[in-house]
Design a protein around this motif. Structure first.
Motif, PDB file in Angstrom:
ATOM      1  N   GLU A  19       0.848  -1.183   0.000  1.00  0.00           N
ATOM      2  CA  GLU A  19       0.000   0.000   0.000  1.00  0.00           C
ATOM      3  C   GLU A  19       0.888   1.238   0.000  1.00  0.00           C
ATOM      4  OE1 GLU A  19      -2.246   0.153   3.613  1.00  0.00           O
ATOM      5  OE2 GLU A  19      -0.571  -0.584   4.817  1.00  0.00           O
ATOM      6  N   SER A  20       0.285   2.399   0.012  1.00  0.00           N
ATOM      7  CA  SER A  20       1.062   3.638   0.033  1.00  0.00           C
ATOM      8  C   SER A  20       1.517   3.932   1.464  1.00  0.00           C
ATOM      9  CB  SER A  20       0.221   4.798  -0.521  1.00  0.00           C
ATOM     10  OG  SER A  20       0.016   4.656  -1.896  1.00  0.00           O
ATOM     11  N   SER A  21       2.479   3.145   1.923  1.00  0.00           N
ATOM     12  CA  SER A  21       2.954   3.267   3.301  1.00  0.00           C
ATOM     13  C   SER A  21       4.357   3.859   3.390  1.00  0.00           C
ATOM     14  CB  SER A  21       2.953   1.894   3.976  1.00  0.00           C
ATOM     15  OG  SER A  21       3.811   1.000   3.283  1.00  0.00           O
ATOM     16  N   SER A  22       5.043   3.976   2.278  1.00  0.00           N
ATOM     17  CA  SER A  22       6.413   4.484   2.282  1.00  0.00           C
ATOM     18  C   SER A  22       6.412   6.010   2.220  1.00  0.00           C
ATOM     19  CB  SER A  22       7.194   3.924   1.085  1.00  0.00           C
ATOM     20  OG  SER A  22       8.482   4.507   1.014  1.00  0.00           O
ATOM     21  N   ILE A  23       7.068   6.636   3.203  1.00  0.00           N
ATOM     22  CA  ILE A  23       7.161   8.097   3.222  1.00  0.00           C
ATOM     23  C   ILE A  23       8.573   8.485   2.803  1.00  0.00           C
ATOM     24  CG2 ILE A  23       6.904  10.178   4.607  1.00  0.00           C
ATOM     25  CD1 ILE A  23       5.080   8.553   6.461  1.00  0.00           C
ATOM     26  N   LYS A  24       8.656   9.217   1.711  1.00  0.00           N
ATOM     27  CA  LYS A  24       9.947   9.541   1.120  1.00  0.00           C
ATOM     28  C   LYS A  24      10.187  11.051   1.125  1.00  0.00           C
ATOM     29  CE  LYS A  24      10.383   5.585  -2.032  1.00  0.00           C
ATOM     30  NZ  LYS A  24       9.225   4.793  -1.605  1.00  0.00           N
ATOM     31  N   LEU A  25      11.465  11.401   1.068  1.00  0.00           N
ATOM     32  CA  LEU A  25      11.853  12.798   0.950  1.00  0.00           C
ATOM     33  C   LEU A  25      12.370  13.057  -0.454  1.00  0.00           C
ATOM     34  CD1 LEU A  25      12.422  15.601   2.193  1.00  0.00           C
ATOM     35  CD2 LEU A  25      14.691  14.739   2.835  1.00  0.00           C
ATOM     36  N   PHE A  26      11.703  13.979  -1.159  1.00  0.00           N
ATOM     37  CA  PHE A  26      12.169  14.478  -2.450  1.00  0.00           C
ATOM     38  C   PHE A  26      12.689  15.897  -2.244  1.00  0.00           C
ATOM     39  CE2 PHE A  26       9.102  11.217  -3.428  1.00  0.00           C
ATOM     40  CZ  PHE A  26       9.610  10.569  -4.547  1.00  0.00           C
ATOM     41  N   ALA A  27      13.464  16.386  -3.186  1.00  0.00           N
ATOM     42  CA  ALA A  27      13.988  17.754  -3.094  1.00  0.00           C
ATOM     43  C   ALA A  27      13.761  18.476  -4.421  1.00  0.00           C
ATOM     44  CB  ALA A  27      15.478  17.748  -2.763  1.00  0.00           C
ATOM     45  N   TYR A  28      13.120  19.642  -4.345  1.00  0.00           N
ATOM     46  CA  TYR A  28      12.935  20.484  -5.525  1.00  0.00           C
ATOM     47  C   TYR A  28      14.032  21.540  -5.539  1.00  0.00           C
ATOM     48  CZ  TYR A  28      11.235  24.256  -8.482  1.00  0.00           C
ATOM     49  OH  TYR A  28      11.159  25.247  -9.425  1.00  0.00           O
ATOM     50  N   HIS A  29      14.852  21.508  -6.608  1.00  0.00           N
ATOM     51  CA  HIS A  29      15.971  22.438  -6.757  1.00  0.00           C
ATOM     52  C   HIS A  29      15.527  23.597  -7.649  1.00  0.00           C
ATOM     53  CE1 HIS A  29      18.593  19.208  -5.168  1.00  0.00           C
ATOM     54  NE2 HIS A  29      17.762  18.431  -5.837  1.00  0.00           N
TER      55      HIS A  29
END
Length: 226
Positions: free
Chosen positions: A117-127
């Motif tokens: 399921e959508s259980s993974s919490i990720k960090l993205f970075a907008y440059h």
């Protein structure tokens, strides 16, 4: 165990940070404006993070309606900005929180599809300078299956110099439901990382030193089993 290799790979991935990015190509003023507008549409879905210390964890037994990382569903037309290999499937991606990693970079805490399921919490970075988004690291997840389970959670916090740091705890559990003579294994691994100004860097994987830091920040919880 049938998921032992997956657990080991997941543990290693906690200190592996992707350097790939999804470039938004713009060759004319019109296409550049369109690209910026699409990024703006994406950023509007995220809530401003107003704290200098924040816990990132899975929902556990809490109601998803009150879970702080429930997030806002991201329209499929915007998902290519986060990941170029997006496949149209359910469950989907959810925008949670945005915050400034530095003057030129916005961190995007995003709930994404995982094993079930959508259980993974990720960090993205907008440059902002390059108008690109990069995946930096996974902050939290939980899954369990056939005697194996993984629970990952993190804390993000500012240092005295206003730089963002993080510490991740990864708990692995394994048992053989069909053979009680096989020993149950439980392991805890810890990872310390920081925002270097262009990407997330792992600064330590010394669990013996990091466990006390994590325990002081995190409430005591019973880890869910498979």
């Amino acid at each position: 165990m049938k998921r032992l290799s997956l657990i080991l790979l997941t543990g290693l991935s906690a200190c592996h940070f992707s350097s790939g990015n999804n470039n938004i190509k713009a060759t004319t003023p019109d296409t550049m404006a369109t690209a910026v507008n699409r990024i703006d549409d994406l950023l509007k879905l995220y809530t401003e993070l107003k704290h200098d210390t924040v816990e990132i964890a899975t929902a556990g037994n809490d109601s998803t309606n009150t879970w702080q990382y429930q997030g806002t569903l991201i329209d499929t037309s915007l998902l290519h900005l986060l990941t170029p290999d997006y496949i149209d499937r359910d469950p989907l991606y959810y925008a949670c929180y945005k915050f400034y990693l530095d003057n030129n970079t916005i961190g995007l805490i995003t709930r994404t599809p995982a094993e079930y399921e959508s259980s993974s919490i990720k960090l993205f970075a907008y440059h902002k300078k390059t108008n690109t988004v990069t995946f930096e690291t996974e902050l939290a997840d939980h899954w369990g299956d056939a005697g194996d389970a993984l629970t990952k959670s993190s804390w993000l916090f500012r240092s005295a110099g206003s730089n963002w740091l993080g510490i991740t705890e990864q708990y692995n559990y394994s048992e053989d439901p069909e053979d009680s003579t096989v020993p149950i294994t439980e392991t805890y691994d810890y990872y310390h990382f920081k925002w270097s100004g262009s990407k997330i860097d792992t600064t330590s994987t010394d669990s013996s030193a990091l466990v006390e830091i994590f325990k002081k920040m995190a409430p005591v919880r019973i880890k869910p089993k498979a």
